[in-house]
Scaffold this motif. Structure first.
Motif, short mmCIF file in Angstrom:
data_model
loop_
_atom_site.label_atom_id
_atom_site.label_comp_id
_atom_site.label_asym_id
_atom_site.label_seq_id
_atom_site.Cartn_x
_atom_site.Cartn_y
_atom_site.Cartn_z
N GLU A 1 3.84 -2.39 3.74
CA GLU A 1 4.74 -1.38 3.20
C GLU A 1 5.93 -2.10 2.57
OE1 GLU A 1 7.31 2.53 4.57
OE2 GLU A 1 6.57 1.16 6.11
N ARG B 1 9.47 0.75 -4.80
CA ARG B 1 8.46 0.27 -5.75
C ARG B 1 8.87 0.58 -7.19
NH1 ARG B 1 2.89 -0.80 -5.15
NH2 ARG B 1 2.82 0.38 -3.23
N GLY C 1 0.82 -1.20 0.00
CA GLY C 1 0.00 0.00 0.00
C GLY C 1 0.85 1.24 0.00
N SER C 2 2.10 1.10 0.46
CA SER C 2 3.07 2.20 0.46
C SER C 2 4.45 1.59 0.26
CB SER C 2 3.01 2.99 1.77
OG SER C 2 3.36 2.15 2.86
N ASP D 1 8.91 2.52 0.85
CA ASP D 1 10.02 3.38 1.26
C ASP D 1 10.76 3.86 0.03
OD1 ASP D 1 9.57 3.11 3.96
OD2 ASP D 1 11.24 1.75 4.34
N GLY E 1 -2.81 -3.97 -0.20
CA GLY E 1 -2.56 -2.67 0.39
C GLY E 1 -2.20 -2.67 1.86
#
Length: 172
Positions: free
Chosen positions: A163, A132, A125-126, A128, A160
């Motif tokens: 991280e 990505r 979902g996110s 660092d 999601g």
């Protein structure tokens, strides 16, 4: 362990396989794959993650990849050879992760594309920094791995929920 403590999922794609005249499930690693698997093991050791469990596809190339990589780790986790990981979709891999007992804090899943890459992308979902972008630019090559972190029980692993904290792949 409290379920509120962060958990780690490492998604590790098998190293480069050879293409002899054998069924896909029985394909062994190529020479480059054997080299890359050991290098990936050293990079996994550098993450500092002490794996509680390894879930490995039953294919020859994933078993060989794990055998070479695990020798580089300071701690050898319990390994389960899981038939459902072979040719699994991201949804099927999530179902496998959802079944893990809550005393497992960190797991490494040794599998195949497109499932491993798809799962990393879906769970994250996110991310660092540029992890990505690097993962998606490279297309998750053989012997690459993604490190994901999430909080909560394994039943809470869903799109999601995590991280993406790190990504590594051998140089081409």
């Amino acid at each position: 362990m409290s379920v509120a403590e962060p958990r780690r999922i490492v998604l590790f794609r098998h190293a480069k396989a050879d293409w002899p005249q054998v069924p896909d499930h029985e394909r062994p690693l190529a020479e480059r794959g054997r080299t890359d698997a050991a290098v990936a093991g050293r990079k996994l050791a550098d993450t500092g993650i002490a794996f509680d469990l390894a879930l490995c596809s039953t294919s020859t190339r994933t078993r060989e990849t794990w055998k070479l990589a695990v020798h580089e780790l300071a701690h050898r986790p319990k390994t389960v050879y899981e038939e459902r990981v072979y040719e699994a979709s991201p949804g099927e891999l999530i179902a496998v992760l959802n079944e893990l007992p809550d005393d497992v804090r960190s797991v490494i899943l040794i599998g195949h594309n497109p499932g491993v890459h798809g799962l990393a992308d879906i769970l994250a979902g996110s991310a660092d920094g540029d992890a990505r972008e690097r993962m998606n630019r490279r297309g998750f090559p053989a012997a690459g791995f993604a490190v994901l972190s999430f909080e909560g029980p394994w039943k809470g692993v869903e799109p999601g929920a995590a991280e993406l904290t790190d990504y590594w792949a051998p140089s081409e």
